[in-house]
Scaffold this motif. Structure first.
Motif, PDB file in Angstrom:
ATOM      1  N   MET A 127       0.823  -1.207   0.000  1.00 53.29           N
ATOM      2  CA  MET A 127       0.000   0.000   0.000  1.00 53.29           C
ATOM      3  C   MET A 127       0.860   1.260   0.000  1.00 53.29           C
ATOM      4  N   VAL A 128       1.975   1.221   0.721  1.00 49.42           N
ATOM      5  CA  VAL A 128       2.890   2.371   0.736  1.00 49.42           C
ATOM      6  C   VAL A 128       3.452   2.609  -0.664  1.00 49.42           C
ATOM      7  N   PHE A 129       3.854   1.541  -1.348  1.00 49.36           N
ATOM      8  CA  PHE A 129       4.368   1.668  -2.715  1.00 49.36           C
ATOM      9  C   PHE A 129       3.324   2.301  -3.636  1.00 49.36           C
ATOM     10  N   ILE A 130       2.074   1.860  -3.508  1.00 52.47           N
ATOM     11  CA  ILE A 130       1.013   2.360  -4.388  1.00 52.47           C
ATOM     12  C   ILE A 130       0.724   3.830  -4.110  1.00 52.47           C
ATOM     13  N   VAL A 131       0.692   4.222  -2.849  1.00 48.77           N
ATOM     14  CA  VAL A 131       0.470   5.623  -2.511  1.00 48.77           C
ATOM     15  C   VAL A 131       1.619   6.494  -3.033  1.00 48.77           C
ATOM     16  N   LEU A 132       2.849   6.017  -2.903  1.00 49.58           N
ATOM     17  CA  LEU A 132       3.996   6.765  -3.452  1.00 49.58           C
ATOM     18  C   LEU A 132       3.867   6.930  -4.963  1.00 49.58           C
ATOM     19  N   ALA A 133       3.409   5.870  -5.642  1.00 52.88           N
ATOM     20  CA  ALA A 133       3.191   5.959  -7.091  1.00 52.88           C
ATOM     21  C   ALA A 133       2.134   7.007  -7.404  1.00 52.88           C
ATOM     22  N   ALA A 134       1.039   7.003  -6.643  1.00 51.03           N
ATOM     23  CA  ALA A 134      -0.038   7.966  -6.884  1.00 51.03           C
ATOM     24  C   ALA A 134       0.430   9.400  -6.631  1.00 51.03           C
ATOM     25  N   ILE A 135       1.287   9.586  -5.630  1.00 54.51           N
ATOM     26  CA  ILE A 135       1.832  10.919  -5.362  1.00 54.51           C
ATOM     27  C   ILE A 135       2.637  11.409  -6.576  1.00 54.51           C
ATOM     28  N   LEU A 136       3.423  10.512  -7.156  1.00 52.54           N
ATOM     29  CA  LEU A 136       4.178  10.889  -8.355  1.00 52.54           C
ATOM     30  C   LEU A 136       3.242  11.200  -9.518  1.00 52.54           C
ATOM     31  N   TRP A 137       2.171  10.424  -9.672  1.00 52.96           N
ATOM     32  CA  TRP A 137       1.197  10.722 -10.730  1.00 52.96           C
ATOM     33  C   TRP A 137       0.543  12.073 -10.504  1.00 52.96           C
ATOM     34  N   GLY A 138       0.363  12.435  -9.230  1.00 52.66           N
ATOM     35  CA  GLY A 138      -0.269  13.711  -8.920  1.00 52.66           C
ATOM     36  C   GLY A 138       0.560  14.921  -9.318  1.00 52.66           C
ATOM     37  N   THR A 139       1.839  14.696  -9.652  1.00 53.28           N
ATOM     38  CA  THR A 139       2.688  15.810 -10.090  1.00 53.28           C
ATOM     39  C   THR A 139       2.548  16.101 -11.575  1.00 53.28           C
ATOM     40  N   THR A 140       1.859  15.218 -12.328  1.00 51.94           N
ATOM     41  CA  THR A 140       1.826  15.373 -13.780  1.00 51.94           C
ATOM     42  C   THR A 140       1.086  16.635 -14.215  1.00 51.94           C
ATOM     43  N   GLY A 141      -0.026  16.975 -13.531  1.00 51.89           N
ATOM     44  CA  GLY A 141      -0.775  18.166 -13.917  1.00 51.89           C
ATOM     45  C   GLY A 141       0.051  19.426 -13.761  1.00 51.89           C
ATOM     46  N   THR A 142       0.754  19.539 -12.644  1.00 54.32           N
ATOM     47  CA  THR A 142       1.624  20.695 -12.423  1.00 54.32           C
ATOM     48  C   THR A 142       2.746  20.726 -13.450  1.00 54.32           C
ATOM     49  N   SER A 143       3.324  19.556 -13.733  1.00 58.79           N
ATOM     50  CA  SER A 143       4.411  19.488 -14.705  1.00 58.79           C
ATOM     51  C   SER A 143       3.942  19.927 -16.089  1.00 58.79           C
ATOM     52  N   LEU A 188      -6.514   3.449  -3.467  1.00 55.96           N
ATOM     53  CA  LEU A 188      -5.340   4.136  -2.930  1.00 55.96           C
ATOM     54  C   LEU A 188      -4.789   5.180  -3.894  1.00 55.96           C
ATOM     55  N   THR A 189      -4.983   4.968  -5.190  1.00 54.72           N
ATOM     56  CA  THR A 189      -4.455   5.931  -6.166  1.00 54.72           C
ATOM     57  C   THR A 189      -5.251   7.226  -6.173  1.00 54.72           C
ATOM     58  N   LEU A 190      -6.327   7.315  -5.372  1.00 56.51           N
ATOM     59  CA  LEU A 190      -6.995   8.605  -5.202  1.00 56.51           C
ATOM     60  C   LEU A 190      -6.110   9.585  -4.431  1.00 56.51           C
ATOM     61  N   ALA A 191      -4.932   9.121  -4.019  1.00 53.38           N
ATOM     62  CA  ALA A 191      -3.926  10.055  -3.496  1.00 53.38           C
ATOM     63  C   ALA A 191      -3.448  10.990  -4.598  1.00 53.38           C
ATOM     64  N   GLU A 192      -3.695  10.613  -5.854  1.00 59.14           N
ATOM     65  CA  GLU A 192      -3.277  11.467  -6.976  1.00 59.14           C
ATOM     66  C   GLU A 192      -3.979  12.824  -6.973  1.00 59.14           C
ATOM     67  N   PRO A 193      -5.353  12.882  -6.932  1.00 58.86           N
ATOM     68  CA  PRO A 193      -5.970  14.215  -6.898  1.00 58.86           C
ATOM     69  C   PRO A 193      -5.641  14.987  -5.618  1.00 58.86           C
ATOM     70  N   PHE A 194      -5.403  14.281  -4.517  1.00 62.68           N
ATOM     71  CA  PHE A 194      -4.982  14.948  -3.292  1.00 62.68           C
ATOM     72  C   PHE A 194      -3.656  15.663  -3.524  1.00 62.68           C
ATOM     73  N   THR A 195      -2.695  14.943  -4.117  1.00 65.54           N
ATOM     74  CA  THR A 195      -1.382  15.533  -4.404  1.00 65.54           C
ATOM     75  C   THR A 195      -1.502  16.691  -5.382  1.00 65.54           C
ATOM     76  N   ALA A 196      -2.329  16.488  -6.433  1.00 64.08           N
ATOM     77  CA  ALA A 196      -2.508  17.542  -7.433  1.00 64.08           C
ATOM     78  C   ALA A 196      -3.093  18.805  -6.804  1.00 64.08           C
ATOM     79  N   GLY A 197      -4.037  18.623  -5.869  1.00 62.67           N
ATOM     80  CA  GLY A 197      -4.627  19.780  -5.210  1.00 62.67           C
ATOM     81  C   GLY A 197      -3.618  20.531  -4.353  1.00 62.67           C
ATOM     82  N   VAL A 198      -2.808  19.789  -3.617  1.00 66.22           N
ATOM     83  CA  VAL A 198      -1.790  20.417  -2.763  1.00 66.22           C
ATOM     84  C   VAL A 198      -0.755  21.149  -3.607  1.00 66.22           C
ATOM     85  N   LEU A 199      -0.304  20.525  -4.699  1.00 68.74           N
ATOM     86  CA  LEU A 199       0.692  21.168  -5.565  1.00 68.74           C
ATOM     87  C   LEU A 199       0.108  22.392  -6.263  1.00 68.74           C
TER      88      LEU A 199
END
Length: 299
Positions: free
Chosen positions: A10-26, A245-256
């Motif tokens: 689960m930690v690996f998957i959340v880390l992956a989702a956090i990285l995906w969440g950076t794509t919109g900003t990038s 767990l990959t819903l951490a992606e929009p969370f990361t995107a919102g924070v960024l």
């Protein structure tokens, strides 16, 4: 599957989702000449190349052990996700497209996990998914003007379905095979399918520092590293749980968006981020005392 392996997955998957969440900003920082289909194709090519290098350094023979039929099917859905998501977002906007594409994936995954894997999600998954989806919807409602386009909604939902099917196929491919080898083969197939979008396109922007940085980030970090982590995590986590767990992606995107792009967010936006985070924390909590081994065996 041990509890430790499950938590690590689960930690690996959340880390992956956090990285995906950076794509919109990038992508927001990419040169204006770039287009979503070209960026999607370059992501797969650069990411696939990074995974190939990793596989060649670790277990090159494992690349030949990946079943071609399943890998082609997974590659088709990887490419389908890129096209349907970017096209859907272009028609209905980033906020709605992202919410429908990412938010529909856990629902599809729960159905797919039940029908094809014979594994019904536990009660905790329903509560966690509901919290995360409610949080995503609240975050969406705080983003300002919302534009609804039926075709865009359909394409975004197709992206969610494609992502869920890709995850199911990857789960099957990962049985007794290295994660990097499986991801390499699948992503190169997806890259080949998207190659026509690179023909005749203006790629000169990729040679400028800003363009090169965006392509390197999206390809090596937000694709190669993230999908390697996702595949490693998927080895010990059910499909439905992984997709939630990959819903951490929009969370990361919102924070960024707040920290990097200077976007403003009101109380409803903060509530949405809190609800998403609460759902992810709930999903990571242990279920309680496990049953004895004898009681876990089917009768």
């Amino acid at each position: 599957m041990s509890p430790t392996s499950s938590v690590k997955g689960m930690v690996f998957i959340v880390l992956a989702a956090i990285l995906w969440g950076t794509t919109g900003t990038s992508q927001a920082l990419a040169p204006p000449e770039s287009t979503p289909p070209v960026i999607g194709a370059l992501r797969l090519w650069v990411g696939g190349s990074g995974l190939l290098l990793l596989s060649l350094l670790r277990q090159p023979a494992a690349l030949l052990q990946v079943p071609l039929r399943l890998a082609v099917a997974a590659g088709v859905f990887v490419a389908a996700y890129q096209l349907s998501f970017f096209w859907g977002v272009s028609l209905t906007g980033v906020a709605v497209g992202t919410m429908v594409g990412i938010g529909s994936a856990p629902v599809f995954a729960g159905v797919i996990d039940t029908l094809f894997m014979g594994r019904k999600p536990d009660r905790k998954w329903y509560y966690a998914t509901a919290l995360a989806l409610l949080g995503s919807a609240t975050l969406l409602g705080s983003s300002g003007k919302i534009e609804i386009n039926p075709l865009g909604i359909g394409l975004a939902a197709t992206a969610g379905l494609s992502y869920s099917l890709y995850t199911l196929l990857m789960k099957k491919l990962l049985v007794d095979r290295p994660a990097d080898a499986v991801a390499t083969v699948v992503f190169f197939i997806g890259a080949l399918l998207l190659a026509p979008f690179l023909i005749g396109s203006d790629l000169s922007w990729t040679l400028r520092p800003a363009g090169l940085a965006v392509v390197a980030h999206l390809g090596l970090l937000a694709t190669a590293l993230s999908y390697y982590l996702f595949c490693r995590g998927l080895e010990n986590v059910p499909v439905a749980t992984a997709v939630t767990l990959t819903l951490a992606e929009p969370f990361t995107a919102g924070v960024l968006g707040i920290l990097v792009l200077g976007e403003r967010i009101g109380p409803s936006g903060l509530l949405g981020l809190t609800l998403i985070l609460s759902g992810l924390v709930l999903l990571a909590l242990p279920m309680g005392r496990p049953l004895p081994l004898d009681a876990q065996r089917p009768t």
